[in-house]
Design an enzyme around this catalytic site. Structure first.
Site, PDB file in Angstrom:
ATOM      1  N   CYS A 118       3.055  -4.882   6.604  1.00  0.00           N
ATOM      2  CA  CYS A 118       2.760  -4.656   5.185  1.00  0.00           C
ATOM      3  C   CYS A 118       4.004  -4.157   4.458  1.00  0.00           C
ATOM      4  O   CYS A 118       5.056  -3.959   5.055  1.00  0.00           O
ATOM      5  CB  CYS A 118       1.640  -3.626   5.041  1.00  0.00           C
ATOM      6  SG  CYS A 118       0.059  -4.187   5.694  1.00  0.00           S
TER       7      CYS A 118
ATOM      8  N   HIS B 167       0.828  -1.208   0.000  1.00  0.00           N
ATOM      9  CA  HIS B 167       0.000   0.000   0.000  1.00  0.00           C
ATOM     10  C   HIS B 167       0.861   1.257   0.000  1.00  0.00           C
ATOM     11  O   HIS B 167       2.079   1.200   0.159  1.00  0.00           O
ATOM     12  CB  HIS B 167      -0.969   0.006   1.183  1.00  0.00           C
ATOM     13  CG  HIS B 167      -0.333  -0.056   2.534  1.00  0.00           C
ATOM     14  ND1 HIS B 167       0.446   0.966   3.054  1.00  0.00           N
ATOM     15  CD2 HIS B 167      -0.369  -1.023   3.480  1.00  0.00           C
ATOM     16  CE1 HIS B 167       0.842   0.630   4.268  1.00  0.00           C
ATOM     17  NE2 HIS B 167       0.374  -0.578   4.557  1.00  0.00           N
TER      18      HIS B 167
END
Length: 188
Positions: free
Chosen positions: A163, A144
């Site tokens: 992430c 992301h």
């Protein structure tokens, strides 16, 4: 059945290695990619017109490479991870990024972070390992951009919960290159 499909996929993608057997038995131990020859992301450069069919994340090099038909089409350098970036993710909350072969299984244009591509972690092996210790393997691991609504420069250091973070401009390009179902190999 899942293992057979994974092996078939690895044999299909083995064109980058010296033999199909090597790719099936040890895809993570291939030599490091010669990253200097791969076009880096540049804001002024339009995205290639081809779609990626394989992604490699090299955690130690902080490098994400998108491939199409065995050829690298784009590289993203200086990627960021969780607070404990080295080592395979084992449990929810350990702040690690998983290692192994997964897929991009969905995308979220309205996430808490700019344009999220979800990685299929945890797989059955990850779940079984965590269950042995009476713990959750976690989940919701994404590639992301920066936090939604954040207007400053890209956050520095490793700041995610496991992430893979890019700049907003980089994730916009990657978002356009990567269809759902794309395999992603995350290496140490």
């Amino acid at each position: 059945m899942e293992r057979a499909a994974t092996l078939l996929l690895l044999v299909t993608l083995a064109g980058c290695s010296s033999s199909a057997t090597e790719a099936v038995l040890a895809p993570v131990s291939e030599p490091r990619v010669a990253a200097r020859s791969i076009p880096d992301y540049q804001p002024s450069r339009p995205a290639p017109r081809v779609l990626a069919d394989y992604l490699i994340v090299d955690k130690s090099e902080r490098l994400l490479i998108a491939y199409s038909n065995g050829q690298p089409i784009r590289a993203y350098r200086g990627i960021q991870f969780g607070d404990a970036p080295m080592g395979h993710k084992r449990f929810e909350g350990d702040e690690r990024t998983p290692e192994g072969i997964y897929t991009i299984d969905t995308r979220n244009p309205r996430s808490s972070f700019h344009l999220s591509l979800r990685i299929s972690y945890p797989n059955r092996r990850d779940q079984a390992f965590a269950a042995q210790y009476g713990r959750s393997a976690g989940g919701d691991i994404f590639i992301h951009g920066q936090p939604t609504g954040y207007r400053g420069p890209p956050l520095q250091g490793d700041w995610t919960d496991g992430c893979i973070a890019l700049t907003n401009e980089e994730i916009e390009e990657l978002w356009s290159l990567v269809p759902d179902g794309t395999p992603i190999e995350i290496r140490r």
